[in-house]
Enzyme design. Structure first.
Site, PDB file in Angstrom:
ATOM      1  N   GLY A  42     -16.136 -29.857   0.458  1.00  0.00           N
ATOM      2  CA  GLY A  42     -16.284 -31.264   0.070  1.00  0.00           C
ATOM      3  C   GLY A  42     -16.101 -31.462  -1.419  1.00  0.00           C
ATOM      4  O   GLY A  42     -15.483 -30.635  -2.086  1.00  0.00           O
ATOM      5  N   HIS A  64      -7.691 -30.392  -3.056  1.00  0.00           N
ATOM      6  CA  HIS A  64      -7.931 -30.336  -1.606  1.00  0.00           C
ATOM      7  C   HIS A  64      -6.889 -31.181  -0.857  1.00  0.00           C
ATOM      8  O   HIS A  64      -6.381 -30.767   0.183  1.00  0.00           O
ATOM      9  CB  HIS A  64      -9.319 -30.901  -1.261  1.00  0.00           C
ATOM     10  CG  HIS A  64     -10.474 -30.180  -1.896  1.00  0.00           C
ATOM     11  ND1 HIS A  64     -11.312 -30.785  -2.804  1.00  0.00           N
ATOM     12  CD2 HIS A  64     -10.937 -28.920  -1.739  1.00  0.00           C
ATOM     13  CE1 HIS A  64     -12.252 -29.925  -3.172  1.00  0.00           C
ATOM     14  NE2 HIS A  64     -12.043 -28.787  -2.548  1.00  0.00           N
ATOM     15  N   GLN A 102     -22.474 -18.212   0.650  1.00  0.00           N
ATOM     16  CA  GLN A 102     -21.586 -17.752  -0.417  1.00  0.00           C
ATOM     17  C   GLN A 102     -22.110 -18.080  -1.813  1.00  0.00           C
ATOM     18  O   GLN A 102     -21.418 -17.839  -2.805  1.00  0.00           O
ATOM     19  CB  GLN A 102     -20.164 -18.281  -0.207  1.00  0.00           C
ATOM     20  CG  GLN A 102     -19.976 -19.761  -0.428  1.00  0.00           C
ATOM     21  CD  GLN A 102     -18.567 -20.195  -0.023  1.00  0.00           C
ATOM     22  OE1 GLN A 102     -18.237 -20.222   1.160  1.00  0.00           O
ATOM     23  NE2 GLN A 102     -17.728 -20.515  -1.001  1.00  0.00           N
ATOM     24  N   GLY A 142      -6.245 -22.528  -1.101  1.00  0.00           N
ATOM     25  CA  GLY A 142      -5.616 -22.706  -2.404  1.00  0.00           C
ATOM     26  C   GLY A 142      -5.509 -21.401  -3.181  1.00  0.00           C
ATOM     27  O   GLY A 142      -6.401 -20.544  -3.111  1.00  0.00           O
ATOM     28  N   GLU A 143      -4.425 -21.266  -3.933  1.00  0.00           N
ATOM     29  CA  GLU A 143      -4.286 -20.123  -4.851  1.00  0.00           C
ATOM     30  C   GLU A 143      -5.291 -20.217  -5.995  1.00  0.00           C
ATOM     31  O   GLU A 143      -5.490 -19.264  -6.723  1.00  0.00           O
ATOM     32  CB  GLU A 143      -2.860 -20.066  -5.411  1.00  0.00           C
ATOM     33  CG  GLU A 143      -1.832 -19.657  -4.378  1.00  0.00           C
ATOM     34  CD  GLU A 143      -0.421 -19.600  -4.929  1.00  0.00           C
ATOM     35  OE1 GLU A 143      -0.204 -20.061  -6.073  1.00  0.00           O
ATOM     36  OE2 GLU A 143       0.466 -19.112  -4.207  1.00  0.00           O
ATOM     37  N   LYS A 144      -5.918 -21.376  -6.157  1.00  0.00           N
ATOM     38  CA  LYS A 144      -6.980 -21.528  -7.173  1.00  0.00           C
ATOM     39  C   LYS A 144      -8.012 -20.405  -7.023  1.00  0.00           C
ATOM     40  O   LYS A 144      -8.488 -19.843  -8.002  1.00  0.00           O
ATOM     41  CB  LYS A 144      -7.631 -22.897  -6.998  1.00  0.00           C
ATOM     42  CG  LYS A 144      -8.984 -23.061  -7.642  1.00  0.00           C
ATOM     43  CD  LYS A 144      -8.814 -23.380  -9.090  1.00  0.00           C
ATOM     44  CE  LYS A 144     -10.068 -23.495  -9.907  1.00  0.00           C
ATOM     45  NZ  LYS A 144     -11.335 -23.424  -9.272  1.00  0.00           N
ATOM     46  N   ASP A 145      -8.354 -20.103  -5.756  1.00  0.00           N
ATOM     47  CA  ASP A 145      -9.282 -19.011  -5.454  1.00  0.00           C
ATOM     48  C   ASP A 145      -8.439 -17.840  -4.957  1.00  0.00           C
ATOM     49  O   ASP A 145      -8.411 -17.529  -3.767  1.00  0.00           O
ATOM     50  CB  ASP A 145     -10.298 -19.470  -4.406  1.00  0.00           C
ATOM     51  CG  ASP A 145     -11.108 -20.658  -4.903  1.00  0.00           C
ATOM     52  OD1 ASP A 145     -12.102 -20.443  -5.587  1.00  0.00           O
ATOM     53  OD2 ASP A 145     -10.700 -21.817  -4.639  1.00  0.00           O
ATOM     54  N   GLN A 195     -10.032 -14.909  -3.140  1.00  0.00           N
ATOM     55  CA  GLN A 195     -10.473 -15.391  -1.824  1.00  0.00           C
ATOM     56  C   GLN A 195      -9.301 -15.455  -0.846  1.00  0.00           C
ATOM     57  O   GLN A 195      -9.417 -15.060   0.323  1.00  0.00           O
ATOM     58  CB  GLN A 195     -11.108 -16.773  -1.982  1.00  0.00           C
ATOM     59  CG  GLN A 195     -11.361 -17.514  -0.678  1.00  0.00           C
ATOM     60  CD  GLN A 195     -12.055 -18.839  -0.910  1.00  0.00           C
ATOM     61  OE1 GLN A 195     -13.246 -18.870  -1.156  1.00  0.00           O
ATOM     62  NE2 GLN A 195     -11.319 -19.935  -0.835  1.00  0.00           N
ATOM     63  N   SER A 217     -14.255 -28.850  -8.101  1.00  0.00           N
ATOM     64  CA  SER A 217     -15.444 -29.690  -7.925  1.00  0.00           C
ATOM     65  C   SER A 217     -16.431 -29.441  -9.059  1.00  0.00           C
ATOM     66  O   SER A 217     -17.203 -30.313  -9.432  1.00  0.00           O
ATOM     67  CB  SER A 217     -16.103 -29.373  -6.588  1.00  0.00           C
ATOM     68  OG  SER A 217     -15.137 -29.420  -5.562  1.00  0.00           O
TER      69      SER A 217
END
Ligand code: AMP
Length: 285
Positions: A35, A41, A65, A151-154, A157, A190
């Protein structure tokens, strides 16, 4: 006016909706989120729509997490605003389970992906990736999508989830999506909402610095020297640096000396806020 998005809160209702689409021969993509929806997103939803007939977005702030001293309770939550944004972006369904739906009493299973999770963000956030792998495994089994977008942001992950799906033969295609940035280069997150005006003014230096590291690598500088120069620049600018790292883009193994292809990743603290970012090297890749 955009139609309101349908919201389901149970596995049963989610599966009923997905089964109806399947019966009609439609494919399904899943976009997992916590969210506080922003344009990053929404770009995943846009990509998901190009991959499947139907898009489910999940919204679940996953307690597993977060570390004990992290921002689980403070994490921004505004479901109705998120629902409006996701509907406008074309998501077909919002799956927003309660914690008890995801973790019923006596929930005792942990999914743990070794190897990729030991350092970088895994070192600074013990148990974080176990929490991510557990919730993502559960979401994939609950929704059973054809494709899931991350996302490639993480970046770490994303690789952890690709490994999870490969190792357990979960029948889904995992797709990475490029990082959406503010005009000044700051990756949307976020957590940017936590930054004071002074911290927000400094924050773009993170992206500038890792770009600079990538450029130095392109010019033949060694991986360790380029990363060290990046760390020095960030510390001089007032960041507390967790890591600046030059890694193999597929395995995240450390690289040394001159490199031809890498991922430059960094994690820093600005005041109480932890920011992460990464870029490919070569930068155009
Ligand atoms: P989160 O809600 O932070 O768990 O993020 C949900 C998904 O959105 C994850 O796959 C993130 O990698 C992705 N995401 C977050 N920020 C960005 C961004 N700036 N650009 C692209 N994807 C993002």
């Amino acid at each position: 006016m955009t139609r309101a998005i349908d919201i389901v809160r149970t596995v049963r209702d989610l599966r009923t909706r997905v089964a109806a689409w399947r019966k009609a021969g439609e494919t399904v993509a899943l976009v997992p989120t916590m969210g506080a929806i922003h344009a990053g997103h929404l770009s995943l939803v846009t990509l998901a729509k190009t991959q499947a007939d139907r898009v489910v977005t999940s919204l679940f702030v996953n307690p597993l997490q977060f570390g004990p001293r992290e921002d689980f309770h403070a994490y921004p939550r505004d479901e109705s605003r998120d629902a409006t944004a996701l509907a406008a972006a074309g998501s077909d369904l919002l799956y927003a389970p309660e914690a008890t739906e995801m973790y019923p009493p006596n929930f005792s299973t942990k999914v743990s992906v070794g190897d990729l999770t030991e350092d970088l963000c895994g070192a600074a956030r013990p148990n974080h990736f176990d929490g991510v792998a557990t919730v993502v495994a559960e979401l994939l089994l609950q929704c059973a999508p054809d494709t899931a977008i991350f996302g490639e942001k993480d970046y770490q992950q994303l690789l952890v989830i690709k490994r999870l799906v490969r190792d357990l033969n979960i029948p889904v295609e995992i797709m990475g999506a490029p990082i959406v940035r503010e005009d000044d280069g700051l990756a949307l997150s976020s957590r940017n909402a936590y930054l004071s005006p002074a911290e927000r003014a400094l924050a773009p230096i993170l992206h500038q610095t890792i770009r600079q590291v990538a450029l130095e690598l392109e010019q033949g500088c060694g991986a360790d020297a380029a990363a060290e120069a990046g760390r020095f620049k960030l510390e001089a600018a007032g960041f507390r640096v967790d890591y600046v790292a030059v890694r193999d883009p597929d395995t995240l193994k450390p690289l040394h000396g001159p490199v031809t292809a890498a991922r430059v990743l960094a994690a820093v603290h600005l005041g109480a806020t932890r920011l992460i970012d990464n870029v490919p090297m070569p930068l155009g890749k």
